[in-house]
Design an enzyme around this catalytic site. Sequence first.
Site, mmCIF file in Angstrom:
data_model
loop_
_atom_site.group_PDB
_atom_site.id
_atom_site.type_symbol
_atom_site.label_atom_id
_atom_site.label_comp_id
_atom_site.label_asym_id
_atom_site.label_seq_id
_atom_site.Cartn_x
_atom_site.Cartn_y
_atom_site.Cartn_z
ATOM 1 N N GLU A 172 0.839 -1.214 0.000
ATOM 2 C CA GLU A 172 0.000 0.000 0.000
ATOM 3 C C GLU A 172 0.865 1.252 0.000
ATOM 4 O OE1 GLU A 172 -2.840 -0.488 3.211
ATOM 5 O OE2 GLU A 172 -4.139 -1.686 1.928
ATOM 6 N N GLU A 361 -5.426 -8.399 -1.341
ATOM 7 C CA GLU A 361 -6.104 -8.252 -0.044
ATOM 8 C C GLU A 361 -7.555 -7.904 -0.294
ATOM 9 O OE1 GLU A 361 -4.582 -5.691 3.023
ATOM 10 O OE2 GLU A 361 -2.508 -6.113 2.493
#
Length: 464
Positions: A172, A361
Amino acid sequence: MTAFPKAFLWGGAIAANQVEGAWQEGGKGISTSDVQPQGVFGPVKERAPGDSGIKDVAIDFYHRYPQDVALFAEMGFRCLRISIAWTRIFPQGDEPEPNEAGLAFYDSLFDELAQHGIQPMVTLSHYEMPWGLVKRYGGWGNRKVIDCFERYARCVFSRYQHKVKLWLTFNEINMSLHAPLTGVGLEGEPAKGAIYQAIHHQLVASSLAVKACHEIIPDAQIGNMLLGGLMYPLTCKPDDVLETLQENRSWLFFGDVQCRGSYPGYILRYFREHGIELEISENDGEILKNTVDFISFSYYMTGCVTADEELNARARGNILSMVPNPHLASSEWGWQIDPVGLRILLNTLWDRYQKPLFIVENGLGAKDKPDAEGRINDDYRISYLNDHLVQVGEAIEDGVAVMGYTSWGPIDLVSASKAELSKRYGFIYVDRDDQGNGTLERSRKKSFHWYKEVIATNGGSLKR
Ligand code: BG6
Protein backbone atom coordinates in the site's frame (compact mmCIF):
# COMPACT_ATOMS: atom_id res chain seq x y z
CA MET A 1 -17.70 -23.59 -16.48
CA THR A 2 -16.49 -20.60 -14.47
CA ALA A 3 -14.96 -17.29 -15.49
CA PHE A 4 -11.82 -18.01 -13.48
CA PRO A 5 -8.85 -19.23 -15.53
CA LYS A 6 -7.44 -22.68 -14.71
CA ALA A 7 -4.19 -21.26 -13.34
CA PHE A 8 -5.97 -18.68 -11.14
CA LEU A 9 -3.99 -18.24 -7.93
CA TRP A 10 -6.43 -18.70 -5.05
CA GLY A 11 -5.08 -18.15 -1.59
CA GLY A 12 -4.62 -15.81 1.34
CA ALA A 13 -2.40 -12.95 2.46
CA ILE A 14 -0.62 -12.23 5.74
CA ALA A 15 2.13 -9.85 6.87
CA ALA A 16 5.11 -10.57 9.11
CA ASN A 17 4.42 -8.00 11.82
CA GLN A 18 0.78 -9.07 12.12
CA VAL A 19 1.36 -12.81 12.51
CA GLU A 20 4.92 -13.80 13.36
CA GLY A 21 5.50 -12.55 16.90
CA ALA A 22 8.98 -13.64 18.08
CA TRP A 23 9.88 -10.00 17.87
CA GLN A 24 13.29 -10.50 19.42
CA GLU A 25 14.11 -14.02 18.27
CA GLY A 26 16.64 -15.13 15.69
CA GLY A 27 18.56 -11.86 15.90
CA LYS A 28 15.65 -9.73 14.70
CA GLY A 29 16.05 -5.98 15.10
CA ILE A 30 13.39 -3.50 16.20
CA SER A 31 11.06 -2.31 13.45
CA THR A 32 8.74 0.66 13.12
CA SER A 33 5.89 -1.74 13.81
CA ASP A 34 7.49 -2.74 17.14
CA VAL A 35 7.35 0.88 18.32
CA GLN A 36 3.74 1.43 17.23
CA PRO A 37 1.79 -0.61 19.79
CA GLN A 38 -1.48 1.07 18.81
CA GLY A 39 -1.23 0.34 15.11
CA VAL A 40 -0.11 2.04 11.92
CA PHE A 41 -1.63 5.43 12.73
CA GLY A 42 -0.69 5.28 16.40
CA PRO A 43 2.00 7.21 18.27
CA VAL A 44 5.55 5.97 18.72
CA LYS A 45 6.40 4.29 21.99
CA GLU A 46 10.08 3.42 22.20
CA ARG A 47 10.62 -0.02 23.73
CA ALA A 48 11.70 -0.15 27.35
CA PRO A 49 12.85 -3.37 29.07
CA GLY A 50 9.84 -5.38 30.23
CA ASP A 51 7.39 -3.63 27.88
CA SER A 52 5.12 -5.92 25.99
CA GLY A 53 2.60 -5.51 23.19
CA ILE A 54 0.10 -7.66 21.33
CA LYS A 55 2.34 -7.91 18.25
CA ASP A 56 5.26 -9.32 20.25
CA VAL A 57 3.59 -12.72 20.07
CA ALA A 58 0.87 -11.87 17.50
CA ILE A 59 -0.45 -15.33 16.54
CA ASP A 60 2.95 -16.96 17.00
CA PHE A 61 3.22 -17.86 13.32
CA TYR A 62 7.01 -17.86 13.71
CA HIS A 63 6.75 -21.10 15.70
CA ARG A 64 3.44 -22.49 14.47
CA TYR A 65 3.74 -21.99 10.71
CA PRO A 66 3.89 -25.72 9.84
CA GLN A 67 0.44 -26.22 11.35
CA ASP A 68 -0.92 -23.08 9.68
CA VAL A 69 0.49 -23.95 6.28
CA ALA A 70 -1.09 -27.40 6.58
CA LEU A 71 -4.46 -25.74 7.22
CA PHE A 72 -3.99 -23.44 4.20
CA ALA A 73 -3.16 -26.51 2.14
CA GLU A 74 -6.29 -28.25 3.41
CA MET A 75 -8.30 -25.35 1.95
CA GLY A 76 -6.50 -25.94 -1.34
CA PHE A 77 -4.45 -22.72 -1.40
CA ARG A 78 -2.36 -22.32 -4.51
CA CYS A 79 -0.69 -19.15 -3.26
CA LEU A 80 0.22 -17.57 0.07
CA ARG A 81 1.21 -13.93 0.22
CA ILE A 82 3.62 -13.26 3.06
CA SER A 83 6.03 -10.45 3.83
CA ILE A 84 9.62 -10.70 4.95
CA ALA A 85 10.42 -8.70 8.08
CA TRP A 86 13.34 -6.57 6.85
CA THR A 87 14.64 -6.52 10.44
CA ARG A 88 15.09 -10.30 10.46
CA ILE A 89 17.52 -9.95 7.56
CA PHE A 90 19.17 -6.61 8.37
CA PRO A 91 18.34 -5.94 12.04
CA GLN A 92 19.40 -2.28 12.03
CA GLY A 93 18.96 -1.84 8.30
CA ASP A 94 22.49 -0.75 7.38
CA GLU A 95 24.67 -3.76 8.24
CA PRO A 96 27.07 -4.84 5.49
CA GLU A 97 26.10 -8.51 5.94
CA PRO A 98 22.69 -10.15 6.46
CA ASN A 99 21.58 -12.07 9.53
CA GLU A 100 21.76 -15.78 8.68
CA ALA A 101 19.15 -16.85 11.26
CA GLY A 102 16.57 -14.55 9.66
CA LEU A 103 17.32 -15.86 6.18
CA ALA A 104 17.08 -19.43 7.45
CA PHE A 105 13.64 -18.83 8.93
CA TYR A 106 12.14 -17.85 5.57
CA ASP A 107 13.97 -20.72 3.88
CA SER A 108 12.10 -23.12 6.16
CA LEU A 109 8.80 -21.36 5.54
CA PHE A 110 9.25 -21.50 1.75
CA ASP A 111 10.21 -25.17 1.98
CA GLU A 112 7.10 -25.91 3.99
CA LEU A 113 4.96 -24.14 1.39
CA ALA A 114 6.66 -26.01 -1.43
CA GLN A 115 5.94 -29.33 0.25
CA HIS A 116 2.25 -28.43 0.14
CA GLY A 117 2.34 -27.13 -3.43
CA ILE A 118 1.65 -23.55 -2.33
CA GLN A 119 3.38 -20.80 -4.27
CA PRO A 120 4.70 -17.93 -2.14
CA MET A 121 4.22 -14.29 -3.09
CA VAL A 122 6.50 -12.07 -1.05
CA THR A 123 6.16 -8.40 -0.12
CA LEU A 124 9.55 -6.86 0.59
CA SER A 125 8.21 -4.25 2.98
CA HIS A 126 4.78 -4.49 4.55
CA TYR A 127 4.19 -1.61 6.96
CA GLU A 128 7.56 -1.96 8.69
CA MET A 129 11.17 -0.97 8.29
CA PRO A 130 14.17 -1.10 10.62
CA TRP A 131 13.78 1.44 13.42
CA GLY A 132 17.55 1.88 13.16
CA LEU A 133 17.09 3.49 9.75
CA VAL A 134 14.55 5.93 11.15
CA LYS A 135 16.74 6.91 14.09
CA ARG A 136 20.05 7.06 12.23
CA TYR A 137 19.03 8.51 8.89
CA GLY A 138 15.51 9.93 9.25
CA GLY A 139 13.84 7.13 7.31
CA TRP A 140 13.10 7.45 3.60
CA GLY A 141 13.71 11.19 3.79
CA ASN A 142 17.36 10.23 3.32
CA ARG A 143 18.66 8.80 0.01
CA LYS A 144 20.99 6.53 1.97
CA VAL A 145 17.95 4.36 2.78
CA ILE A 146 17.58 3.58 -0.94
CA ASP A 147 20.96 1.82 -0.84
CA CYS A 148 20.04 -0.08 2.33
CA PHE A 149 16.80 -1.25 0.74
CA GLU A 150 18.49 -2.26 -2.49
CA ARG A 151 21.04 -4.31 -0.56
CA TYR A 152 18.21 -6.02 1.32
CA ALA A 153 16.21 -6.65 -1.87
CA ARG A 154 19.22 -8.04 -3.76
CA CYS A 155 20.06 -10.24 -0.78
CA VAL A 156 16.63 -11.88 -0.60
CA PHE A 157 16.30 -12.20 -4.39
CA SER A 158 19.62 -14.07 -4.50
CA ARG A 159 18.87 -16.23 -1.52
CA TYR A 160 15.34 -17.25 -2.57
CA GLN A 161 15.72 -17.14 -6.35
CA HIS A 162 14.74 -20.79 -6.74
CA LYS A 163 11.89 -20.63 -4.22
CA VAL A 164 10.03 -17.37 -4.87
CA LYS A 165 8.83 -16.26 -8.30
CA LEU A 166 6.27 -13.65 -7.29
CA TRP A 167 7.40 -10.48 -5.52
CA LEU A 168 5.86 -7.18 -4.43
CA THR A 169 7.81 -4.08 -3.44
CA PHE A 170 6.02 -1.84 -0.88
CA ASN A 171 2.66 -2.65 0.68
CA GLU A 172 0.00 0.00 0.00
CA ILE A 173 2.67 2.47 -1.08
CA ASN A 174 0.09 5.26 -1.28
CA MET A 175 -0.61 4.99 2.48
CA SER A 176 2.50 7.07 3.23
CA LEU A 177 0.39 10.15 2.58
CA HIS A 178 -1.77 9.22 5.58
CA ALA A 179 0.65 7.29 7.81
CA PRO A 180 4.13 8.74 7.12
CA LEU A 181 5.95 6.87 9.88
CA THR A 182 4.56 3.52 8.80
CA GLY A 183 5.06 4.18 5.11
CA VAL A 184 8.26 6.17 4.84
CA GLY A 185 9.69 6.26 8.37
CA LEU A 186 9.12 9.97 8.98
CA GLU A 187 8.58 10.92 12.61
CA GLY A 188 6.36 13.68 13.95
CA GLU A 189 4.11 15.59 11.61
CA PRO A 190 6.13 16.06 8.46
CA ALA A 191 5.14 18.65 5.83
CA LYS A 192 3.66 17.40 2.53
CA GLY A 193 6.88 18.30 0.71
CA ALA A 194 8.94 16.12 3.05
CA ILE A 195 6.52 13.23 2.60
CA TYR A 196 6.67 13.46 -1.19
CA GLN A 197 10.47 13.65 -1.07
CA ALA A 198 10.55 10.44 0.97
CA ILE A 199 7.99 8.90 -1.40
CA HIS A 200 10.24 9.82 -4.32
CA HIS A 201 13.10 7.93 -2.70
CA GLN A 202 10.83 4.97 -2.11
CA LEU A 203 9.61 4.98 -5.72
CA VAL A 204 13.22 4.98 -6.89
CA ALA A 205 13.95 2.09 -4.50
CA SER A 206 10.93 0.21 -5.82
CA SER A 207 12.22 0.56 -9.38
CA LEU A 208 15.69 -0.55 -8.32
CA ALA A 209 14.11 -3.63 -6.78
CA VAL A 210 12.27 -4.33 -10.05
CA LYS A 211 15.57 -4.04 -11.93
CA ALA A 212 17.39 -6.28 -9.46
CA CYS A 213 14.63 -8.88 -9.53
CA HIS A 214 14.71 -9.05 -13.32
CA GLU A 215 18.50 -9.44 -13.27
CA ILE A 216 18.68 -12.04 -10.51
CA ILE A 217 15.49 -14.05 -11.18
CA PRO A 218 14.65 -13.66 -14.88
CA ASP A 219 11.65 -16.00 -14.60
CA ALA A 220 10.08 -14.10 -11.68
CA GLN A 221 7.42 -11.41 -11.81
CA ILE A 222 7.46 -8.38 -9.59
CA GLY A 223 4.54 -6.06 -8.89
CA ASN A 224 3.66 -2.94 -6.97
CA MET A 225 0.99 -2.84 -4.28
CA LEU A 226 -1.63 -0.11 -4.04
CA LEU A 227 -4.38 0.53 -1.58
CA GLY A 228 -7.24 0.56 -4.09
CA GLY A 229 -8.97 3.62 -2.71
CA LEU A 230 -11.69 4.00 -5.32
CA MET A 231 -13.85 7.12 -4.80
CA TYR A 232 -17.17 8.05 -6.32
CA PRO A 233 -18.58 11.55 -6.77
CA LEU A 234 -21.30 12.15 -4.19
CA THR A 235 -23.42 13.86 -6.87
CA CYS A 236 -23.15 14.49 -10.60
CA LYS A 237 -22.27 18.16 -10.04
CA PRO A 238 -19.20 18.82 -12.20
CA ASP A 239 -17.32 20.19 -9.17
CA ASP A 240 -17.89 16.93 -7.31
CA VAL A 241 -16.75 14.94 -10.33
CA LEU A 242 -13.59 17.03 -10.69
CA GLU A 243 -12.83 16.71 -6.98
CA THR A 244 -13.26 12.94 -7.29
CA LEU A 245 -10.85 12.83 -10.22
CA GLN A 246 -8.25 14.64 -8.10
CA GLU A 247 -8.88 12.37 -5.13
CA ASN A 248 -8.47 9.22 -7.22
CA ARG A 249 -5.31 10.64 -8.77
CA SER A 250 -3.83 11.10 -5.30
CA TRP A 251 -3.39 7.31 -5.12
CA LEU A 252 -3.28 6.46 -8.84
CA PHE A 253 -0.20 8.69 -8.99
CA PHE A 254 1.80 5.85 -7.43
CA GLY A 255 0.51 3.40 -10.01
CA ASP A 256 1.26 5.88 -12.78
CA VAL A 257 4.91 6.15 -11.75
CA GLN A 258 5.34 2.45 -11.08
CA CYS A 259 3.58 1.30 -14.26
CA ARG A 260 4.42 4.07 -16.72
CA GLY A 261 7.85 5.04 -15.42
CA SER A 262 7.56 8.79 -14.99
CA TYR A 263 5.77 11.51 -13.02
CA PRO A 264 2.41 12.50 -14.54
CA GLY A 265 1.66 16.15 -15.37
CA TYR A 266 -1.13 16.51 -12.81
CA ILE A 267 1.23 15.77 -9.90
CA LEU A 268 3.81 18.23 -11.23
CA ARG A 269 1.09 20.87 -11.25
CA TYR A 270 0.16 19.91 -7.68
CA PHE A 271 3.81 20.26 -6.62
CA ARG A 272 4.09 23.66 -8.35
CA GLU A 273 0.95 24.99 -6.75
CA HIS A 274 1.91 23.75 -3.29
CA GLY A 275 5.47 25.00 -3.31
CA ILE A 276 6.90 21.46 -3.35
CA GLU A 277 10.31 21.15 -4.98
CA LEU A 278 11.67 17.64 -5.00
CA GLU A 279 15.36 16.87 -5.07
CA ILE A 280 15.64 14.42 -7.91
CA SER A 281 19.02 13.01 -8.89
CA GLU A 282 20.11 12.95 -12.49
CA ASN A 283 19.78 9.22 -12.82
CA ASP A 284 16.40 8.87 -11.08
CA GLY A 285 14.38 9.38 -14.26
CA GLU A 286 16.20 6.46 -15.91
CA ILE A 287 15.74 4.24 -12.85
CA LEU A 288 11.99 4.90 -12.73
CA LYS A 289 11.68 3.41 -16.22
CA ASN A 290 12.04 -0.02 -14.61
CA THR A 291 8.30 -0.57 -14.39
CA VAL A 292 6.45 -3.39 -12.66
CA ASP A 293 5.29 -6.58 -14.39
CA PHE A 294 1.89 -6.59 -12.74
CA ILE A 295 -0.22 -4.52 -10.37
CA SER A 296 -1.44 -5.77 -7.06
CA PHE A 297 -3.84 -4.00 -4.77
CA SER A 298 -5.97 -4.25 -1.66
CA TYR A 299 -9.69 -3.62 -1.78
CA TYR A 300 -11.98 -3.23 1.20
CA MET A 301 -14.35 -0.35 0.53
CA THR A 302 -15.18 2.72 -1.50
CA GLY A 303 -16.13 6.22 -0.41
CA CYS A 304 -17.60 9.40 -1.82
CA VAL A 305 -16.15 12.79 -2.61
CA THR A 306 -17.80 16.18 -2.61
CA ALA A 307 -16.70 19.74 -3.22
CA ASP A 308 -19.11 20.88 -0.50
CA GLU A 309 -16.94 22.14 2.37
CA GLU A 310 -19.62 21.72 5.01
CA LEU A 311 -20.14 18.05 4.15
CA ASN A 312 -16.39 17.55 4.09
CA ALA A 313 -16.01 19.09 7.53
CA ARG A 314 -18.63 16.68 8.88
CA ALA A 315 -16.88 13.72 7.22
CA ARG A 316 -13.57 14.61 8.86
CA GLY A 317 -15.20 13.62 12.14
CA ASN A 318 -15.72 10.05 10.82
CA ILE A 319 -13.18 7.31 11.44
CA LEU A 320 -12.09 7.33 7.82
CA SER A 321 -12.73 10.98 6.90
CA MET A 322 -14.67 9.86 3.84
CA VAL A 323 -18.12 11.05 2.90
CA PRO A 324 -20.33 7.99 3.33
CA ASN A 325 -22.21 6.51 0.40
CA PRO A 326 -25.93 6.54 1.28
CA HIS A 327 -26.47 3.39 -0.82
CA LEU A 328 -24.06 1.10 1.02
CA ALA A 329 -24.04 -0.77 4.32
CA SER A 330 -20.97 -0.74 6.56
CA SER A 331 -18.93 -3.26 8.53
CA GLU A 332 -18.70 -3.06 12.32
CA TRP A 333 -15.66 -0.83 11.77
CA GLY A 334 -17.53 1.57 9.49
CA TRP A 335 -15.94 0.28 6.27
CA GLN A 336 -18.54 0.52 3.51
CA ILE A 337 -19.18 -2.76 1.72
CA ASP A 338 -19.20 -2.47 -2.06
CA PRO A 339 -18.66 -5.64 -4.12
CA VAL A 340 -19.50 -3.92 -7.43
CA GLY A 341 -16.77 -1.40 -6.63
CA LEU A 342 -14.25 -4.23 -7.00
CA ARG A 343 -15.39 -4.85 -10.58
CA ILE A 344 -15.21 -1.10 -11.28
CA LEU A 345 -11.72 -0.90 -9.77
CA LEU A 346 -10.43 -3.90 -11.72
CA ASN A 347 -11.75 -2.40 -14.95
CA THR A 348 -10.36 1.05 -14.10
CA LEU A 349 -6.86 -0.28 -13.46
CA TRP A 350 -6.95 -2.52 -16.52
CA ASP A 351 -8.15 0.29 -18.80
CA ARG A 352 -5.45 2.60 -17.43
CA TYR A 353 -2.43 0.29 -17.44
CA GLN A 354 -3.15 -2.89 -19.44
CA LYS A 355 -1.05 -4.90 -17.01
CA PRO A 356 -2.19 -8.07 -15.22
CA LEU A 357 -3.86 -7.46 -11.87
CA PHE A 358 -3.68 -9.37 -8.61
CA ILE A 359 -6.13 -8.79 -5.76
CA VAL A 360 -3.79 -9.38 -2.84
CA GLU A 361 -6.10 -8.25 -0.04
CA ASN A 362 -9.85 -8.29 0.44
CA GLY A 363 -11.95 -9.46 3.35
CA LEU A 364 -14.28 -8.63 6.19
CA GLY A 365 -13.03 -7.74 9.65
CA ALA A 366 -15.70 -8.82 12.14
CA LYS A 367 -16.19 -9.87 15.76
CA ASP A 368 -16.68 -13.63 15.67
CA LYS A 369 -18.60 -15.29 18.46
CA PRO A 370 -18.40 -19.04 18.97
CA ASP A 371 -21.81 -20.78 19.41
CA ALA A 372 -22.64 -23.18 22.28
CA GLU A 373 -20.57 -25.94 20.62
CA GLY A 374 -17.67 -23.57 20.06
CA ARG A 375 -18.28 -23.30 16.30
CA ILE A 376 -18.05 -20.04 14.36
CA ASN A 377 -20.82 -19.71 11.82
CA ASP A 378 -19.49 -16.69 9.97
CA ASP A 379 -22.16 -16.40 7.30
CA TYR A 380 -21.54 -12.61 7.13
CA ARG A 381 -17.95 -13.28 6.00
CA ILE A 382 -19.03 -15.90 3.49
CA SER A 383 -21.56 -13.51 2.02
CA TYR A 384 -19.01 -10.64 1.82
CA LEU A 385 -16.41 -12.80 0.10
CA ASN A 386 -18.91 -14.53 -2.17
CA ASP A 387 -20.26 -11.22 -3.43
CA HIS A 388 -16.79 -9.79 -4.05
CA LEU A 389 -15.61 -12.91 -5.86
CA VAL A 390 -18.69 -12.88 -8.08
CA GLN A 391 -17.62 -9.39 -9.16
CA VAL A 392 -14.07 -10.61 -9.82
CA GLY A 393 -15.65 -13.18 -12.15
CA GLU A 394 -17.60 -10.38 -13.85
CA ALA A 395 -14.41 -8.38 -14.38
CA ILE A 396 -12.73 -11.43 -15.89
CA GLU A 397 -15.72 -11.73 -18.25
CA ASP A 398 -15.18 -8.03 -19.05
CA GLY A 399 -11.75 -9.01 -20.35
CA VAL A 400 -9.64 -7.93 -17.38
CA ALA A 401 -6.50 -10.07 -16.82
CA VAL A 402 -6.69 -11.18 -13.19
CA MET A 403 -3.84 -13.39 -11.95
CA GLY A 404 -5.27 -14.33 -8.60
CA TYR A 405 -6.99 -13.51 -5.35
CA THR A 406 -5.47 -13.78 -1.89
CA SER A 407 -8.03 -12.92 0.77
CA TRP A 408 -6.72 -10.85 3.65
CA GLY A 409 -6.02 -12.66 6.90
CA PRO A 410 -6.98 -16.27 6.06
CA ILE A 411 -6.09 -16.88 9.68
CA ASP A 412 -7.06 -14.36 12.39
CA LEU A 413 -4.23 -11.90 12.97
CA VAL A 414 -3.47 -8.56 14.60
CA SER A 415 -5.20 -5.72 12.77
CA ALA A 416 -2.98 -3.05 11.26
CA SER A 417 -5.03 0.04 12.00
CA LYS A 418 -5.77 -0.60 15.68
CA ALA A 419 -3.55 -3.54 16.66
CA GLU A 420 -6.62 -5.53 17.75
CA LEU A 421 -7.16 -9.27 17.58
CA SER A 422 -10.92 -8.90 17.92
CA LYS A 423 -11.12 -7.60 14.35
CA ARG A 424 -11.01 -11.01 12.72
CA TYR A 425 -10.69 -11.79 9.02
CA GLY A 426 -9.83 -15.48 9.15
CA PHE A 427 -11.20 -18.75 7.87
CA ILE A 428 -9.19 -20.08 10.79
CA TYR A 429 -10.00 -18.89 14.31
CA VAL A 430 -7.15 -18.15 16.70
CA ASP A 431 -7.87 -18.31 20.41
CA ARG A 432 -6.35 -15.03 21.57
CA ASP A 433 -7.99 -11.77 22.63
CA ASP A 434 -6.98 -8.10 22.58
CA GLN A 435 -5.34 -8.45 26.00
CA GLY A 436 -3.25 -11.39 24.85
CA ASN A 437 -5.28 -14.03 26.76
CA GLY A 438 -5.94 -17.38 25.10
CA THR A 439 -4.34 -20.65 24.09
CA LEU A 440 -3.43 -19.59 20.52
CA GLU A 441 -5.16 -22.77 19.41
CA ARG A 442 -6.43 -22.81 15.82
CA SER A 443 -9.89 -23.97 14.68
CA ARG A 444 -11.85 -24.02 11.43
CA LYS A 445 -14.72 -21.57 10.96
CA LYS A 446 -17.70 -22.26 8.66
CA SER A 447 -16.00 -20.06 6.01
CA PHE A 448 -13.04 -22.47 6.00
CA HIS A 449 -15.19 -25.16 4.41
CA TRP A 450 -16.86 -22.62 2.12
CA TYR A 451 -13.54 -21.30 0.74
CA LYS A 452 -12.24 -24.84 0.27
CA GLU A 453 -15.24 -25.54 -1.96
CA VAL A 454 -14.77 -22.28 -3.90
CA ILE A 455 -11.17 -23.21 -4.66
CA ALA A 456 -11.95 -26.84 -5.45
CA THR A 457 -14.58 -25.75 -7.99
CA ASN A 458 -12.41 -22.88 -9.30
CA GLY A 459 -15.17 -20.45 -8.37
CA GLY A 460 -17.97 -22.69 -9.65
CA SER A 461 -19.66 -22.84 -6.24
CA LEU A 462 -20.04 -19.06 -5.93
CA LYS A 463 -23.63 -17.83 -5.68
CA ARG A 464 -24.66 -15.00 -8.00
C1 BG6 B 1 -4.38 -3.20 4.65
C2 BG6 B 1 -3.04 -3.65 5.13
O1 BG6 B 1 -4.44 -1.83 4.85
O2 BG6 B 1 -5.52 -3.58 5.30
C3 BG6 B 1 -3.08 -4.80 6.11
O3 BG6 B 1 -2.17 -3.94 4.07
C4 BG6 B 1 -4.26 -4.63 7.03
O4 BG6 B 1 -1.86 -4.86 6.76
C5 BG6 B 1 -5.55 -4.65 6.21
O5 BG6 B 1 -4.31 -5.54 8.07
C6 BG6 B 1 -6.83 -4.54 7.02
O6 BG6 B 1 -6.77 -3.46 7.88
P1 BG6 B 1 -7.01 -3.66 9.44
O7 BG6 B 1 -6.76 -2.35 10.05
O8 BG6 B 1 -8.43 -4.09 9.56
O9 BG6 B 1 -6.07 -4.70 9.88
